[in-house]
Design an enzyme around this catalytic site. Structure first.
Site, PDB file in Angstrom:
ATOM      1  N   GLU A   1      45.101  31.596  45.382  1.00  0.00           N
ATOM      2  CA  GLU A   1      44.484  32.873  45.751  1.00  0.00           C
ATOM      3  C   GLU A   1      44.858  33.241  47.182  1.00  0.00           C
ATOM      4  O   GLU A   1      45.077  34.409  47.509  1.00  0.00           O
ATOM      5  CB  GLU A   1      42.962  32.794  45.562  1.00  0.00           C
ATOM      6  CG  GLU A   1      42.573  32.739  44.085  1.00  0.00           C
ATOM      7  CD  GLU A   1      41.135  32.285  43.867  1.00  0.00           C
ATOM      8  OE1 GLU A   1      40.258  32.615  44.682  1.00  0.00           O
ATOM      9  OE2 GLU A   1      40.884  31.581  42.862  1.00  0.00           O
TER      10      GLU A   1
ATOM     11  N   HIS B   1      53.370  42.986  29.939  1.00  0.00           N
ATOM     12  CA  HIS B   1      52.077  43.693  29.911  1.00  0.00           C
ATOM     13  C   HIS B   1      50.916  42.722  29.651  1.00  0.00           C
ATOM     14  O   HIS B   1      49.910  43.101  29.060  1.00  0.00           O
ATOM     15  CB  HIS B   1      52.058  44.795  28.857  1.00  0.00           C
ATOM     16  CG  HIS B   1      53.253  45.699  28.909  1.00  0.00           C
ATOM     17  ND1 HIS B   1      53.270  46.895  29.592  1.00  0.00           N
ATOM     18  CD2 HIS B   1      54.510  45.558  28.403  1.00  0.00           C
ATOM     19  CE1 HIS B   1      54.459  47.465  29.477  1.00  0.00           C
ATOM     20  NE2 HIS B   1      55.240  46.669  28.774  1.00  0.00           N
TER      21      HIS B   1
ATOM     22  N   SER C   1      32.724  25.003  44.448  1.00  0.00           N
ATOM     23  CA  SER C   1      31.785  26.075  44.759  1.00  0.00           C
ATOM     24  C   SER C   1      30.562  25.483  45.446  1.00  0.00           C
ATOM     25  O   SER C   1      30.134  24.374  45.117  1.00  0.00           O
ATOM     26  CB  SER C   1      31.367  26.763  43.454  1.00  0.00           C
ATOM     27  OG  SER C   1      30.098  27.364  43.587  1.00  0.00           O
TER      28      SER C   1
ATOM     29  N   LYS D   1      32.439  24.049  39.201  1.00  0.00           N
ATOM     30  CA  LYS D   1      33.608  24.873  39.517  1.00  0.00           C
ATOM     31  C   LYS D   1      34.759  24.119  40.143  1.00  0.00           C
ATOM     32  O   LYS D   1      34.586  23.235  40.971  1.00  0.00           O
ATOM     33  CB  LYS D   1      33.202  25.995  40.470  1.00  0.00           C
ATOM     34  CG  LYS D   1      32.396  27.073  39.795  1.00  0.00           C
ATOM     35  CD  LYS D   1      33.265  27.973  38.940  1.00  0.00           C
ATOM     36  CE  LYS D   1      33.641  29.208  39.739  1.00  0.00           C
ATOM     37  NZ  LYS D   1      34.710  29.927  39.104  1.00  0.00           N
TER      38      LYS D   1
END
Ligand code: ARG
Length: 459
Positions: A289, A155, A276, A282
């Protein structure tokens, strides 16, 4: 002029041609189509449809087209309807009238089914190798990270301590099942339809066993209708890609979270990260992803073709032409996903300090309950006693591992001096030595097992 337009009184509409044309997709079958034709020509020679001379000309022509295909110099035309028509046209252009005999006793229906099966068998073989590469990267990680104690989450809450290798090995074993699934998908594709003709079987007594041998199939279809109409092998390959893609997406998700500043358990190598356009600081885990994101594509490709296939009667219908785009896409994209994922795993850095730094002492609560079980009380009772100790720890702010024996005894007289050994992380993992557990001895057995599965791995 079209190869099939003898019975037509006017040409098909330009839009119909565009709608019907599949060359943009099925050109990828060039190699399989030419190899299928080389075998078919040999079978036609054997039943004397082709003379030795004609066969020699066709064979030479096809082999030179195969070279062109391999070198990328083959020239298809916009007017070619599909790869089968294109190859036949090129052959006739190259060798003349003898080429017009090649399509004797054959239909594009058994031809396309054969090409697609061959293509699937080959690509599935490549995917299996790429899964092996991911497993090898995981095995090296597992061997390196045996001494790192990490929280296992359920969880997304810290749950119990493990050694980090236990996590890497979980994916390694899951991938072995994906390999088994792909092996079954390959076996399902390994059934040669060539010689089924359009639907009722070839009108010539071609030696189908010979064809299968020449093309590398280990079995031939036993019914011509099944031969031309079945696409279960496409669905199965697509289902395997979906299963494998979904599995990898779950690990990608974990690693994306682990690479955040809040966790900082791992850092991705710069080569597998992106920046980025706006925020100079970044560094994003885009590789992972995309691994996660493409799972949707694999599921979509399966669903898309299953929806197409539903309701298509038992023969060739043009609906079946829609099998290739999702099939090619899934096989190609899963290959990329596996390749990238293997590289991400092989190059990431585990931040050992961060992994072990924030272990919540309450992770040892189960072990404390197990200790009481060892002293003779029922687990449910032990759970309740330790629950009260946990509540006390939380309300007083005193870490569980700071409790003295006397403090523990306020909750149960069964606690003795040996209770404090429970508070050692090493002891908590070492206790879990049943098969599959996270104890170093169990992890060593898993690694041995994995090495046996994968063969020797170079570090
Ligand atoms: N381009 C077709 C396909 O990919 C080839 C088979 C066409 N057969 C036919 N009878 N029109 O499915």
């Amino acid at each position: 002029m079209k190869m099939w337009d003898g019975r037509f009184s006017k040409p098909s509409a330009t839009l119909m041609d565009r709608f019907n044309r599949s060359l943009g997709v099925d050109a990828a079958l060039g190699r399989e189509d030419i190899e299928g034709s080389i075998a078919w020509a040999a079978a036609l020679k054997k039943v004397r449809i082709l003379s030795v001379r004609e066969h020699a000309a066709i064979d030479r022509g096809l082999r030179s087209l195969l070279n062109e295909w391999k070198n990328g110099t083959i020239r298809f035309l916009d007017s070619d309807e599909d790869v089968h028509m294109a190859i036949e046209r090129l052959l006739v252009d190259k060798i003349g009238a003898a080429g017009e005999k090649l399509h004797t006793g054959r239909s594009r229906n058994d031809q396309v089914a054969t090409d697609t099966r061959l293509f699937t068998m080959r690509r599935v073989g490549e995917i299996t190798k790429l899964i092996g590469a991911v497993q090898k990267a995981l095995l090296l990680r597992a061997k390196a990270d045996r001494a790192i104690i990490a929280p296992a989450f359920t969880h997304l809450q810290q749950a119990q301590p493990i050694v980090l290798s236990q996590y890497w090995l979980s994916l390694l074993f899951a991938l072995e099942r994906e390999k088994t699934r792909f092996a079954e998908a390959r076996q399902c594709a390994d059934l040669m339809p060539l010689g089924s003709g359009a639907v009722a079987g070839s009108g010539f007594p071609v030696d189908r066993e010979l064809l299968a041998r020449l093309l590398g199939f280990s079995a031939i279809s036993q019914n011509s209708i099944d031969g031309v109409s079945s696409r279960d092998f496409v669905l199965q390959a697509l289902a395997c890609c979906a299963s494998c893609g979904v599995l990898l997406s779950r690990y990608a998700e974990d690693l994306i979270i682990w690479s955040s500043r809040e966790f900082a358990f791992v850092e991705l190598d710069d080569a597998w990260s992106t920046g980025s356009s706006m925020m100079p600081q970044k560094k994003n885990p885009d590789s992972l992803e995309l691994v996660r994101g493409k799972a949707g594509r694999f599921v979509g490709n399966y669903t898309r073709f299953a929806a197409t296939l539903k309701g298509v009667g038992l023969a060739y219908y043009k609906d079946l032409q829609e099998d290739k785009e999702p099939l090619f896409d899934s096989l190609e994209q899963l290959g990329l996903v596996l390749d990238v994922f293997a590289n991400v795993i092989a190059t990431l850095t585990v931040k050992t300090d961060a992994v072990s730094r924030d272990l919540d002492p309450l992770l040892l609560a189960t072990d404390l309950a197990d200790y009481l079980v060892g002293k003779g009380i029922a687990f449910r009772k032990a759970h309740n006693v330790v629950g009260k100790i946990v509540a006390c720890s939380i309300s007083s702010g005193a870490p569980l591992t700071g409790f003295s024996v006397d403090q523990l005894r306020e909750f149960s007289p069964l606690f003795g001096t040996d209770a404090l050994a429970v508070f050692k992380w090493e002891n908590a993992v070492a206790r879990r030595n049943a098969v599959g557990g996270t104890a170093p001895a169990s992890v060593a057995r898993q690694i041995k097992q994995a090495e046996k599965m994968l063969g020797k791995v170079q570090s």
